[in-house]
Structures are given as C-alpha cells and as structure tokens.
Design a protein around this motif. Structure first.
Motif, PDB file in Angstrom:
ATOM      1  N   UNK A 146      41.777  49.340  32.754  1.00 58.55           N
ATOM      2  CA  UNK A 146      43.093  49.512  34.118  1.00 58.55           C
ATOM      3  C   UNK A 146      42.814  49.030  35.203  1.00 58.55           C
ATOM      4  N   UNK A 147      41.076  49.760  35.250  1.00 57.77           N
ATOM      5  CA  UNK A 147      40.621  49.022  36.937  1.00 57.77           C
ATOM      6  C   UNK A 147      41.236  48.140  37.706  1.00 57.77           C
ATOM      7  N   UNK A 148      41.189  47.066  36.037  1.00 54.68           N
ATOM      8  CA  UNK A 148      41.216  45.800  36.766  1.00 54.68           C
ATOM      9  C   UNK A 148      42.654  45.580  37.656  1.00 54.68           C
ATOM     10  N   UNK A 149      43.307  45.930  36.772  1.00 58.67           N
ATOM     11  CA  UNK A 149      44.375  46.025  36.987  1.00 58.67           C
ATOM     12  C   UNK A 149      44.627  46.413  38.363  1.00 58.67           C
ATOM     13  N   UNK A 150      44.057  47.805  38.275  1.00 59.18           N
ATOM     14  CA  UNK A 150      44.580  48.515  39.656  1.00 59.18           C
ATOM     15  C   UNK A 150      44.073  48.051  40.860  1.00 59.18           C
ATOM     16  N   UNK A 151      43.375  46.889  40.973  1.00 58.88           N
ATOM     17  CA  UNK A 151      42.452  46.113  41.958  1.00 58.88           C
ATOM     18  C   UNK A 151      43.148  44.493  41.868  1.00 58.88           C
ATOM     19  N   UNK A 152      43.547  44.801  40.943  1.00 59.74           N
ATOM     20  CA  UNK A 152      44.766  42.953  41.169  1.00 59.74           C
ATOM     21  C   UNK A 152      45.987  43.558  41.450  1.00 59.74           C
TER      22      UNK A 152
END
Length: 156
Positions: A146-152
C-alpha cells in the motif's frame, strides 16, 4: 504455496501519510498477527498516523475500506482470512471481498494493500500470518505494498 517470483520491495519512507488498517475479526490468531505485521511495516516506514479498525468478517472489508478512502486516508490496508469449507461460501466471500477492495482502489484512487488470505486450511493461513514459525508475513507485505503504491502514484 509458491513464494517464487516475489519481488524484493524496500520499505519506503512515508512520514506524514495517514493509513487505515481494516481487519476482520474471524480467526483472531491469524488476523491479530496480520495486524501486528502491518503495524510493524508502518512503523518501519515512519508512519505514525494510522488507525486500526476491526470489522466482523472479510465480507465487510470493502465497505470499511471505502469509508476510509473517502474519509481522507492516503492508503488502506485490508486484512482478513477466509478458509475453505464444505459449502460455496468460500468462493462467494473471496470473490466479493476481492472485487470490492479492487473497486475501492480504482474508484477512489486510494491504494489498498490486499491482505486477504484465501486458504484451503488452517495451516496455510498460519503459515502466511507472520507468526514466529510462519514462512510469510502477509500483513507486513500488504502494508508495504500500500505504501509503495501510494508513493508510486504520487510520482506520476
């Protein structure tokens, strides 16, 4: 369990983001461990503004995730477990929860970490729960995703 092909995802720094962790109450040994894994990933990422909300079961994950997404959370982590039984209940709940969580993400643009275990039996669920003798920690991985996708998505 395959495990092969899994990417190595670095824990992103994500200070200042708000995250909702929505977790089912069924199978508390598994779901409590999933929540603990998600909280550990959030802490390692520098996330201090997160809220854990429990819902009755996995079928209820999408509606709670939708309220979180519409309520200003930057990301949602959805955690639960459905274990196959002798009736078609397994297929209905797994499909409805999966479709609902994907719809929340695509309709709102808020990343949803998918931590819904869909297992044939209790040992499979325990092996993915992030317990000391588990081979995987899907709560941790779901928060990380979730965090990686948010930053992406913020980089787009």
């Amino acid at each position: 369990m395959s495990g092969s092909g899994a990417p190595t995802i670095e824990i992103p720094r994500a200070e200042g983001v708000r995250v909702a962790v929505i977790a089912a109450q069924w199978h508390p040994k598994v779901t409590d461990a999933l929540v603990a894994g998600a909280e550990r990933a959030l802490t390692e990422s520098g996330v201090t503004d997160y809220k854990v909300v429990r819902v009755p079961g996995s079928f209820e994950l999408p509606v709670a995730a939708l309220h979180a997404a519409k309520g200003g959370y930057d990301a949602v982590v959805a955690l639960g477990v459905v274990i196959r039984g002798d009736t078609p209940h397994f297929e209905y709940v797994c499909q409805a929860a999966t479709d609902g969580l994907m719809r929340v993400a695509t309709d709102t643009g808020v990343p949803v970490g998918f931590g819904l275990l869909t297992c044939d039996n209790d040992p499979q669920a325990l092996d993915r729960a992030g317990l000391p003798d588990s081979r995987e920690d899907k709560g941790y991985e779901s928060a990380q995703a979730a965090l990686s996708t948010l930053l992406a998505t913020r980089a787009l």
